[in-house]
Every structure is written in C-alpha cells, then in structure tokens.
Enzyme design. Sequence first.
Site, mmCIF file in Angstrom:
data_model
loop_
_atom_site.group_PDB
_atom_site.id
_atom_site.type_symbol
_atom_site.label_atom_id
_atom_site.label_comp_id
_atom_site.label_asym_id
_atom_site.label_seq_id
_atom_site.Cartn_x
_atom_site.Cartn_y
_atom_site.Cartn_z
ATOM 1 N N TYR A 68 -6.933 -2.836 12.921
ATOM 2 C CA TYR A 68 -7.814 -1.784 12.410
ATOM 3 C C TYR A 68 -9.267 -1.979 12.848
ATOM 4 O O TYR A 68 -10.194 -1.753 12.083
ATOM 5 C CB TYR A 68 -7.706 -1.723 10.878
ATOM 6 C CG TYR A 68 -6.370 -1.162 10.440
ATOM 7 C CD1 TYR A 68 -6.175 0.215 10.327
ATOM 8 C CD2 TYR A 68 -5.285 -1.998 10.182
ATOM 9 C CE1 TYR A 68 -4.953 0.740 9.944
ATOM 10 C CE2 TYR A 68 -4.058 -1.483 9.806
ATOM 11 C CZ TYR A 68 -3.895 -0.116 9.691
ATOM 12 O OH TYR A 68 -2.685 0.408 9.314
ATOM 13 N N GLU A 114 0.661 -0.719 13.922
ATOM 14 C CA GLU A 114 -0.291 0.030 13.090
ATOM 15 C C GLU A 114 -1.646 0.030 13.759
ATOM 16 O O GLU A 114 -2.103 -1.006 14.269
ATOM 17 C CB GLU A 114 -0.456 -0.599 11.692
ATOM 18 C CG GLU A 114 0.724 -0.394 10.779
ATOM 19 C CD GLU A 114 0.499 -0.908 9.355
ATOM 20 O OE1 GLU A 114 -0.669 -1.046 8.938
ATOM 21 O OE2 GLU A 114 1.503 -1.175 8.673
ATOM 22 N N GLU A 166 3.393 -7.763 7.694
ATOM 23 C CA GLU A 166 2.133 -8.380 7.299
ATOM 24 C C GLU A 166 2.274 -9.522 6.311
ATOM 25 O O GLU A 166 1.612 -9.525 5.267
ATOM 26 C CB GLU A 166 1.193 -7.317 6.757
ATOM 27 C CG GLU A 166 0.869 -6.274 7.792
ATOM 28 C CD GLU A 166 -0.349 -5.449 7.440
ATOM 29 O OE1 GLU A 166 -0.587 -5.241 6.251
ATOM 30 O OE2 GLU A 166 -1.052 -5.045 8.361
ATOM 31 N N ASP A 200 0.810 -1.214 0.000
ATOM 32 C CA ASP A 200 0.000 0.000 0.000
ATOM 33 C C ASP A 200 0.852 1.276 0.000
ATOM 34 O O ASP A 200 0.652 2.162 0.810
ATOM 35 C CB ASP A 200 -0.917 -0.044 1.245
ATOM 36 C CG ASP A 200 -1.882 1.128 1.306
ATOM 37 O OD1 ASP A 200 -2.415 1.515 0.260
ATOM 38 O OD2 ASP A 200 -2.084 1.659 2.417
#
Length: 608
Positions: free
Chosen positions: A475, A513, A419, A166
């Site tokens: 998230y 994150e 990740e 990303d």
Amino acid sequence: MIQSLLYPRVTETRRVISLDGMWKFQFDPASKGVEENWTKGLPDSCSMPVPASFCDIFTDKDSREYTGDFWYETDFFVPGEWKDNEIVIRFGSVTHRARVFVNGTEVGSHVGGFLPFNVCVNDVVKYNQYNKLCVQANNELSETMIPCGATATLSNGKKISQPYFDFYNYAGIQRPVKLLMLPKESITDFTVNHRITGSDAEVDYVVETTGQNNVLVEVYDKKGNKVAEANGKTGTIVVKDVKLWNVHAAYLYKFVVKIVDGDTVIDEYYDTIGIRTFEVKGGHFLLNGKPVYLKGFGKHEDADIRGRGLDMVTVKRDFELMKWIGSNCFRTSHYPYAEEVYYMADEEGFLVIDETPAVGLMESTMNFLAANQGTGKKVTFFEKETTPILLEHHREVLKDMIKRDKNHASVIAWSILNEPETNHESATPYFENLFDYAHELDMQKRPRTFAVIMMSLPHTCKCWQVCDFVSLNRYYGWYVMGGYGMVDAEAAFRKEMDGWGAIRGERPFIFTEYGADTLPSEHKLPSVMWSQEYQKEYLDMNHRVFDSYDWIQGELVWNFADFQTTEGIMRANGNKKGIFTRQRQPKDAAFHFKERWDNLPIDYKGEK
Ligand code: CKU
C-alpha cells in the site's frame, strides 16, 4: 458414513432436495437452548431466509451485532421410497460453528464457517413424514480457529466480536442446505490430474467408494459423445484430440463415475471438468505450457442486505464485470467461496487463487494488548500455548478446502494464509507444516503461496521461501507516504522491489493487494486522498512500478468492490477500495483498468 465433500448431484442413483427458503430463527444469548430443548423446536422464533447472513436483515443494532449462540429450525419431508439408503443433510457452510439436531437427537457438529459438511440422519428420520431439523450456530471468534479474532463483553453484558481482520463478521447459514439420498455403497471422492501428450491428454484418476464393487469412469464431450473410458478405482484415461481448458475459452468434459456390479449401476456421480495443466516454471505461470500474466482482483463474498449469503445474481453480475474489465484472475480473499463460484469460474475460464480463512494471524494492536495483560511479556503469534490447536484446525480446513476444490480447472493455486506475522523465525515451522501438507493433499501439486503483509520485507520476512510464488500486499501511496508524498512512495516501493529482486531466485511475484479507498462521490482537481482522481494517480504509480520488473507476473487489485467491515475511524461504513461500488457499478478506476487490461497480452512479460 465417510464425510464426502462431493458437490450434490441428481443421478440415476442419487436424489437432492433443496431445503433453502424461510426457516425459523432465534438468538440464544444465555446458551440455554440445549438445556431447554430447543433441539426439538424453537420457543419464540422469527422467520429467517436461508441462505443469508442474518446481520443486515435486522433494523436494530443489538441484532446486527449479535455475538454468541443462535438457532435455526425447519421441517423436512423424507420420502418413503428412500428407505434403505443413506439420508444426508448437506450444509454448504454455517458460520462459524454448528451443532445439528434431527427430531431432537444430535446428529453432527462442525467448526469452521466457510466449507461444507454432511450429517448422516438415517437412524433418526421418520419416513413419509416431516422431520424436525434444528441447528445451534455460533459466531464467536477466537485465536484457536480461523479467521482469528476475539470476543469481548460490553458493560451491558452483550458480547461483541473483535475480528483481527478487515471484513464484517457476517454469520448464519450462508450457503445452501440440501437433503441427499445416496445409495448405501456410494462414491465418496473422485480426483483427477492431467498431462498433455501431443494432441491428447492423459488423465490420472482416483475414485473412493464405501464398498468393494468395481468402478467405471466415462468421459463425455460437450455434445454428449463418449470420448474415453476406464475401469477400476485408480487408473489413467486417455482423451484423444483433447480440447484444453483455457482462459476465457473454457472447454468442459463431463466425467461420469459409476460403481457397477455386472449390469447393475449401484451408484453414479458426475462432474464437469476442464483439462489443463498449470505450473510455475522459469519464473512464469504456465497454463498448458504457455505463459500467462494474472490480471484481476482480491474479492469478498459481500453484498447489500444478504451480507455473505450466497446470491447467484451478485455472483453472475461479478463475472460479467470481471469479463468486461478484461481481467482473468481472482483470489478468494479471505476464505473459500461457495462452490457455485468455482463452477462459474470453470465455465467462464477464470483463474482462481483459492484461499483458506487463515486471516488475522497477527499481533494486531487489539490482541497484542490483551495477550500482554495476562503474561506481561510479548509473545509472537506462532509461539502461543494455543498455537498447536490453531495449527490442527488450520490443517483440517486446508484439507477440506483442497478436497472440495481440487478438481476445478479454474483453481490454479492455494493461498494458505493472508497477512500472517512472519518477521520472527518461530513462524517458519507453522508455515512449512501447512505448505508440505498442501502438496501431500493435492494430486495436481498446485503452486502454493501466502499473502505477505507490508511489514514483512525482503530482509525481515522469515517465511516467503516456502512459497512457489510470492504474493505481496502493498500500500505504498495509501497507508504509507500517501497524498503529495506519492513521489517518496514510488521510490520506497522500488527500493523494496530491488531487495526482493536480489533474493527471489526464480520465483515469480504477484501483487495480491494494492489499492486506495475511494468515495464515488468525491472528485477533486488536483486530487486528494479518497477522491476518484487520487485512486487513478495511485494506480498509475503502482502500475509503473509493476511494469518495470519482468518477474512481477500478476496484479490483483484490492478490492473488486466496496465491502462491509466493522465500524471504526479507519473505515467510512466499510472498505471503499473497490474498483466497483458495493452495488456493482463502476468507479472511474474501472475504465482505467479496462483500458490497461484489454491491452495487456495474456503472455505479458512471458518468454519471447
Ligand atoms: C486491506 C495492512 C493491510 C491489510 N490488508 C488486508 C485486507 O483484508 C484489507 O481489507 C489490507 C485494506 O484495505 O486495508
């Protein structure tokens, strides 16, 4: 010549000339440059600044999105008095591949876009004259190098990059290029490891050279007084009444290394080094034996127009903002940054989690589909035919990152992947291989981690056990259960954390994150997702969860600033999870963090 990753320095025996500035530049979509002698000069070039990413400089889309071979050219002068020495060209980075030609002869090549490499040019340069330097670069992504991605071809024949990650696939000569003069017998590496003994420090050191002559090591304090010295290629130096390197209270000694033959200094190198210890113990991070709670950011090297090109104005501004907001730590997501960043972190007393470019090691929708077309069966990411090639490259990059960054006091940990796919046991050997290798390479045995993706949970992740501390990317309230569903997000988040709590043993956890995309233009009462009000509510919920587990020992929010990504429906001209805008101005959340972090003591959740 032995590949040395020492940062270029001018000393009595060494010279450095910057080759940065305007170079010539040309795309080579047909990869015909070598055949057509572009190795001696580009036939139809435009000008291009070095260092910079080429992408955002252009005004047309074909140039910005260009994927394939591209060339750089410049001329450099080699002084006649440098004869009989080693002449080296040192690239801070070329993204992602480079072949280097001097006066038409190939002098070296390199794969990997985020670490330095040298080419030795003694045999091909003309002294007291200008010489021609041509670089064939390439920015295509694949599954056998990191970061992982694919390269596809559009119906018009142009190639397109498909990153499995990303951030925008910025490319070019993105870091400084330097011409070095080194003596024939030279220092190629220098490693330190510190121990605190009462009010003194013992510094074990290892020096590598290309010859047999004796080595001297001298340590100078800030005022320039010699405070310690030692003899030999390996040994221990005792620094009396040591001034330790600390968070926001950095003290740097100057270490001078010399190769000597009687009174003659054959080579001299120096570096600025902070003396400190760092370890994971009893569920805590201990800096010089005292607990420290990590507060800060995942970052990117990313700015308007220059892309990923090193820009010291942006670097300096970022450190000013990180100090203002009360942070003490950042992760070099998702690749090793320019060396200048680590030197600034050393000076400013910031803690750095240094990350390899191993991002995109995951069956994303895109590569999963492609893999299935060929074989008809699903393969997990670390079970591919090409996995051994990827691992070999990953090991090379890890080796160079640790070799380059091992002496920085600021570097406290290695993040070996971001990740990756970890829910299948075929991943585990890949991880063990790299984690063992990191310990083997690092004299300081810094703690090792990787950033664990949302889908890897306490009962599904097969790899978290290799970590000295576990780093979670989470998230809840953004990608899952966002908006009015926040209450469920908090419950699900706590449930997951209870799961980790039950199995973690003594390992501390941090968040590498958590974040919510936020447009600085959007305000809404009551909040909606993407508004500044929602970012605050999201952060409040996350911090409430963090504060209720004493084994959560750090919070690095995603991201320090908004950054560029590939265009698509998930991103509004880039990722907007920044606490600061891409222009480095605060969103409302920045004041929220300042309030929180200014008030969290450095030993928050430390042993009482
Ligand atoms: C970030 C599924 C989470 C992926 N993660 C990695 C990072 O590179 C991204 O920018 C999350 C995001 O904002 O989605």
